[in-house]
Design an enzyme around this catalytic site. Sequence first.
Site, mmCIF file in Angstrom:
data_model
loop_
_atom_site.group_PDB
_atom_site.id
_atom_site.type_symbol
_atom_site.label_atom_id
_atom_site.label_comp_id
_atom_site.label_asym_id
_atom_site.label_seq_id
_atom_site.Cartn_x
_atom_site.Cartn_y
_atom_site.Cartn_z
ATOM 1 N N GLN A 34 0.866 -1.140 -0.143
ATOM 2 C CA GLN A 34 0.593 -0.341 -0.182
ATOM 3 C C GLN A 34 0.981 1.138 0.274
ATOM 4 O O GLN A 34 2.036 1.056 0.203
ATOM 5 C CB GLN A 34 -1.017 0.173 1.392
ATOM 6 C CG GLN A 34 -1.840 -1.103 1.457
ATOM 7 C CD GLN A 34 -3.099 -0.534 0.564
ATOM 8 O OE1 GLN A 34 -3.126 0.536 -0.022
ATOM 9 N NE2 GLN A 34 -4.059 -1.775 0.411
ATOM 10 N N CYS A 35 0.716 2.537 -0.105
ATOM 11 C CA CYS A 35 0.833 3.696 -0.538
ATOM 12 C C CYS A 35 1.365 3.667 1.386
ATOM 13 O O CYS A 35 1.419 3.184 2.273
ATOM 14 C CB CYS A 35 0.045 4.356 -0.402
ATOM 15 S SG CYS A 35 0.188 6.155 0.187
ATOM 16 N N PRO A 36 2.575 4.443 1.160
ATOM 17 C CA PRO A 36 3.663 5.098 0.369
ATOM 18 C C PRO A 36 4.951 4.087 -0.449
ATOM 19 O O PRO A 36 5.402 4.511 -1.267
ATOM 20 C CB PRO A 36 4.144 5.728 1.724
ATOM 21 C CG PRO A 36 4.663 5.587 2.336
ATOM 22 C CD PRO A 36 3.223 4.280 2.432
ATOM 23 N N MET A 37 4.710 2.246 -0.319
ATOM 24 C CA MET A 37 5.556 1.770 -0.592
ATOM 25 C C MET A 37 5.993 2.020 -1.773
ATOM 26 O O MET A 37 6.982 2.207 -2.414
ATOM 27 C CB MET A 37 5.594 0.502 -0.003
ATOM 28 C CG MET A 37 5.162 0.416 1.251
ATOM 29 S SD MET A 37 6.317 0.797 2.265
ATOM 30 C CE MET A 37 7.977 -0.301 1.578
ATOM 31 N N ASP A 80 -1.053 -0.979 -5.959
ATOM 32 C CA ASP A 80 -2.515 -0.216 -4.714
ATOM 33 C C ASP A 80 -3.323 1.011 -5.932
ATOM 34 O O ASP A 80 -2.363 1.413 -7.053
ATOM 35 C CB ASP A 80 -1.027 0.161 -5.120
ATOM 36 C CG ASP A 80 -1.498 1.753 -3.309
ATOM 37 O OD1 ASP A 80 -3.175 2.459 -2.968
ATOM 38 O OD2 ASP A 80 -0.642 3.032 -3.579
#
Lengths: 74, 181
Positions: A12-15, A39
């Site tokens: 998920q964000c921010p990965m 995502d």
Amino acid sequence: MADITVDARNLQCPMPVLKVAKAMKDVRSGQTIELIATDKGALSDIPAWANDMGHSLKEQFEEDSEFHFILEKS
Amino acid sequence: MTTETSDEAALKSAVEEAFEEEKTPEKMVIIAASGDLDKAWPVMILATTGAAYGMDVTVFFTFWGLGILKKPGTGLTGEDWRQKMLAAFNRGSTSHLGLSKLHFAGMGPAMMKGLADKYNVASVQELLETAQDMGVKLWPCQMTMDLMGISRDDMIDGLDKPAGAGSAISLMKEASISLFI
């Protein structure tokens, strides 16, 4: 075929942005990275990041609910 | 007439690349003043993302936000009984952050962490480690350390020198993004 593939699936964000930014350090100007993410936020985040950083988004497509981004380092 | 050899072209592009990297990066400052999980999370998400944008990111931890930097299992800190009480009710470290609402005596954060696991959202601890790897500067607030009786040894490794409001303002004056969370 991209020079490096970055797998950010199921993250998920921010990965996705963090992973592609890290990988960008390992390639030279003109080389390409293929980022694969699931995502939905990446659909807006990756083009925004690439645009801001001056890297070009050569191609973007969806395949089996996975988003692919081909980016070329500036 | 001279033509540029490929060696010269390679050298030129290497010089240009080196010059490009030497450009002063834009600055981003986040004041992390809350020890709530739902505030610490966006702090770490934005700090790491700022670093991914090539920015020079500093997070200044003050008041309850300083608790995020405490080592797990620090126990009662400080000399004064009131400092010890503060420590008892604010155990700190990324593993004991509460929620600003729906806390339910710790059930809320446990459920939130369970959901984060299930939906692959990076934890505050993971993001904190990533931030350190990416060169994000972590500044503990000296005044909060003194007020709450928290020493350098009570906090995680790899922090920058403790600083105060003056350093934070100097930095924010030059920063293109300044946030108070």
